[in-house]
Design a protein around this motif. Structure first.
Motif, short mmCIF file in Angstrom:
data_model
loop_
_atom_site.label_atom_id
_atom_site.label_comp_id
_atom_site.label_asym_id
_atom_site.label_seq_id
_atom_site.Cartn_x
_atom_site.Cartn_y
_atom_site.Cartn_z
N TRP A 1 0.99 -1.14 -0.05
CA TRP A 1 -0.12 -0.05 -0.01
C TRP A 1 0.83 1.32 0.06
CZ3 TRP A 1 -0.69 4.66 2.62
CH2 TRP A 1 -1.96 5.36 2.35
N TRP A 2 2.08 1.18 0.81
CA TRP A 2 2.77 2.38 0.84
C TRP A 2 3.54 2.47 -0.36
CZ3 TRP A 2 4.57 5.44 5.35
CH2 TRP A 2 3.93 5.27 6.40
N ARG A 3 3.86 1.52 -1.15
CA ARG A 3 4.65 1.55 -2.29
C ARG A 3 3.57 2.28 -3.33
NH1 ARG A 3 6.31 -3.61 -0.91
NH2 ARG A 3 5.03 -4.38 -2.80
N ASP A 4 2.52 1.77 -3.66
CA ASP A 4 1.68 2.29 -4.45
C ASP A 4 1.33 3.67 -4.18
OD1 ASP A 4 1.54 -0.24 -5.36
OD2 ASP A 4 -0.27 -1.06 -4.81
N ASN A 5 0.98 4.07 -3.00
CA ASN A 5 0.45 5.28 -2.77
C ASN A 5 1.65 6.43 -2.91
OD1 ASN A 5 -2.62 5.43 -2.03
ND2 ASN A 5 -1.83 3.65 -1.39
N ALA A 6 2.86 5.85 -2.52
CA ALA A 6 3.76 6.90 -2.74
C ALA A 6 4.00 7.21 -4.31
CB ALA A 6 5.38 6.34 -2.01
#
Length: 742
Positions: free
Chosen positions: A458-463
């Protein structure tokens, strides 16, 4: 939500099956694989579950889970009602879509009243439970898709293709700014279960949806559409894995998972053995008499659902705060069975295959008859989130009519009374603390770059998404350092750096060439994908470098090479693709990829076949083609041959399609069709489509007759439909073949 187009016509034998109370032990083994070790506080089977509404606290006690796993309540009524989807912004504020008019009685009365909402929820004390809420958007018509982009929320409603951006400019939790970001101004056909879902921002920076043959690019605050010639497929629910592989499902076709072999832009590719027939069987822990498919979908020994019939809301779990063996698994909801399937995803020589993680058991199952999980997500805290509509009826009104199999079960159990509830759960595990709350919207771009290598997908995608929305060129140098391996990063970190560069229009040939030699196969595959714009320009030097990958040890890489080479018109590119295939003689994935491309090309050229028709018929066939691909393929198949699940009869070669008497096909589409078809019994009946206008019906029939039966004279005009509609006015039940034969 059930999205079937066909419904069982068998009612007489149903009541006996419904009242059957044979023990679960007689129906199947309860032996589980060692990984399960189900918590025994909930029985393996409950013969007579209560249909009564349970409080959230009571519902939490109804779940049968693997040892160590627990569900926690994140939000429930009265804070939310009828939730169907959620999205988080970069600061973990949760937006919840409510379909507040969905099946509020057994007839679906007032379903299209514009009174649904998007709620904004916040967890202010970081205990995992939402404690602050506001109505972010009010007075909507069954909103169905949402996506956070920066400080804005994109939303699509039912019955329209339009997508709007909403923004709260004064911080009161209520949207006060609205603008169109995609505005074709066309009405969407079909009932609410046959319309799109998704808005999934994938690794490749394309935003995908189900049903409609289109994908989007978010550019300068607007969505730009790109057509998918063979269609995207699927119905309710869409997810992607760490490498951008998409996973669809089709409840109408009773297909729990599809579309995961190749990206739909290259065409459609499915294998008979991508999962076994046994995978289609589901294992509820309660009797499930309220099955829209009728007695064919009931396990006679214990009256449980025997097959996927409402698969939806799937997710590839990509979080970091549950056991590592769950990461990369596909979870599929089956709300009719009150369960969630866990599938192990494997790569076998480039072919993706699925297998149930347990033996005749499910990952999560409930004794709460109102548990209706319709969506799942990897959350910002690294846990799994489950959206539970928590209601009695989970089929749209087309399948609950007075003569349906389902209606007596609903009324007998009083399921129509259980409305206006809803829960959001998160799955946690003993000894693993949920992760911290992000603050991406308030952090500098340089900090966001560090999250591209985060353990939580989730963090990778949203960053990545936030960096692209900001369009900040200052991060390009460090992104190139990461992408080329000059700065230590995982393969996933390098992948996200590559695609962030692509989204910022900052990818260059040097970076691509470096990716083609990366030690990780998925990075090499991404390098091939990123080379497609240059291949379109017939870059011969790049083509030569791609030739170095023709014997790559990864069949994922070889398959992508065949797919991407189709973008070049150079004879050398076509020769290289054939060489890759020849060098992989025993690999069906590589060979089938080329066949999918060939078929996709045929679809692109479809218009050339229409030259012999006059302008009116040509327009009807083209319009009908779009409707068929978005609505009818889920049961009849894109080629009209039907599906292996035999959800509906084949159209190709059907006498009803080929018959010169157009009235037969018109009557079927107007009022539906029930009973055995050509000696074959199907789980559902064909529902009436007469709610659509005459031109819509004429378009669908013109395409079906042109493509699958009588392409020299498809010739169904709106006036033909109007005449039959008037002749059959007042008819409310489906036709049978004997009636049509008269």
């Amino acid at each position: 939500m059930k999205k079937s187009i066909w419904m069982s016509g068998i009612l007489a034998a149903s009541l006996l099956a419904v009242t059957c109370q044979v023990s679960r032990q007689n129906s199947r083994s309860t032996t589980q694989t060692p990984a399960n070790q189900t918590v025994e506080t909930v029985p393996a089977f409950t013969a007579n579950p209560s249909p009564a509404h349970l409080t959230p606290e009571q519902s939490l006690k109804s779940f049968r889970l693997p040892k160590g796993y627990h569900l926690e309540l994140v939000a429930s009524e009265p804070m939310i009602h009828e939730p169907v989807a959620v999205a988080w912004d970069g600061n973990a504020k949760m937006y919840v879509v409510e379909m507040d008019t969905y099946m509020q009685d057994v007839d679906g009365s007032h379903e299209h009243d514009p009174i649904s909402r998007v709620m904004l929820l916040e967890d202010t004390n970081n205990d995992g439970k939402m404690d602050k809420s506001s109505v972010f958007i009010d007075k909507l018509l069954l909103p169905r898709m949402l996506l956070c982009v920066g400080h804005e929320l994109l939303v699509n409603e039912t019955d329209t293709y339009d997508i709007y951006s909403y923004k709260d400019t004064n911080g009161d939790g209520v949207a006060d700014q609205k603008k169109p970001v995609f505005n074709p101004g066309k009405k969407a056909p079909g009932n609410l279960e046959h319309q799109r879902s998704g808005l999934d921002w994938n690794l490749d920076n394309w935003i995908y949806v189900t049903v409609d043959p289109v994908r989007f690019r978010y550019t300068n605050g607007m969505l730009k559409a790109d057509s998918i010639p063979s269609g995207s497929g699927g119905q309710w629910g869409l997810t992607h894995d760490n490498y951008g592989r998409l996973f669809f499902s089709s409840a109408g076709g009773e297909v729990p998972a599809l579309g995961f072999q190749i990206n739909p832009i290259y065409g459609r590719l499915e294998f008979r053995d991508q999962y076994s027939e046994e995978f289609n069987a589901v294992w509820p822990i309660i009797k499930t008499p309220d099955i829209q498919g009728g007695v064919q979908r009931i396990r006679t020994t214990d009256t449980t659902l025997n097959h996927f019939t409402a698969s939806c809301g799937q997710v590839i779990f990509r979080g970091d705060r549950l056991p590592s063996d769950l990461s990369g698994d596909l979870l599929i909801s089956e709300p009719v069975g009150r369960l969630i399937r866990r599938a192990k995803v494997s790569n076998k020589a480039g072919k993706t295959t699925l297998e149930n993680a347990y033996q005749k058991e499910e990952f999560i199952a409930s004794t709460d008859m109102n548990f209706r999980a319709v969506n799942m997500y990897t959350g910002p805290d690294g846990c799994l989130y489950i959206v539970d509509m928590n209601r009695g009826i989970i089929q749209e009104g087309n399948w609950t009519k007075p003569d349906s199999y389902l209606r007596p079960q609903i009324t007998r159990l009083g399921l129509d009374k259980n409305i206006q509830h809803g829960r959001i759960y998160r799955l946690v595990h003993d000894g693993i603390k949920p992760g911290p709350k992000p603050q991406m919207l308030d952090e500098p771009s340089s900090k966001l770059v560090t999250y591209l290598d985060h353990a939580n997908g989730w963090w990778r995608d949203n960053a990545q998404k936030e960096l692209i929305v900001r369009s900040d060129p200052s991060v390009v140098p460090i992104l190139k350092v990461i992408a080329t391996g000059q700065k230590p990063a995982s393969a996933l970190g390098r992948l996200h750096a590559l695609w962030t560069l692509e989204g910022l229009n900052a990818i260059d040939k040097t970076v691509i060439l470096k990716a083609l030699t990366d030690e990780d196969a998925q990075v090499r595959k991404a390098g091939i994908l990123l080379s497609e714009p240059q291949l379109k320009q017939n870059d011969e030097s790049l083509l030569a470098r791609l030739g170095d990958l023709k014997t790559d040890p990864s069949f994922d890489v070889r398959t992508q090479l065949v797919l991407s080479l189709s973008y070049s018109s150079l004879p050398k590119a076509k020769a290289l693709a054939q060489e890759v295939i020849a060098l992989s003689p025993d690999n069906e994935m590589v060979a089938r990829a080329q066949k999918s491309l060939d078929k996709n090309e045929d679809v692109k050229k479809f218009g050339r076949k229409l030259g012999s028709l006059d302008e009116t018929d040509r327009k009807l066939v083209l319009t009908g083609s779009t409707i068929y691909k978005s609505l009818c393929t889920t049961c009849h198949g894109s080629d009209g041959k039907g599906l292996e699940s035999k959800a509906a009869p084949p159209l190709l070669g059907s006498q009803r399609v080929r018959n010169r008497n157009k009235e037969i096909a018109i009557r079927i589409l107007l009022h539906g069709l029930s009973g055995p078809i050509d000696g074959q019994t199907y789980p559902d009946v064909m529902p009436a489509m007469g709610a659509n206008d005459d031109e819509w019906l004429a378009s669908v029939l013109s395409y079906i007759r042109y493509e699958f039966g009588n392409n020299q004279n498809p010739g169904v005009r709106p006036a033909d439909v109007k005449a039959v509609r008037e002749q059959t006015a007042g008819r409310e039940k489906p036709w049978t073949l004997p009636e049509l034969g008269k």
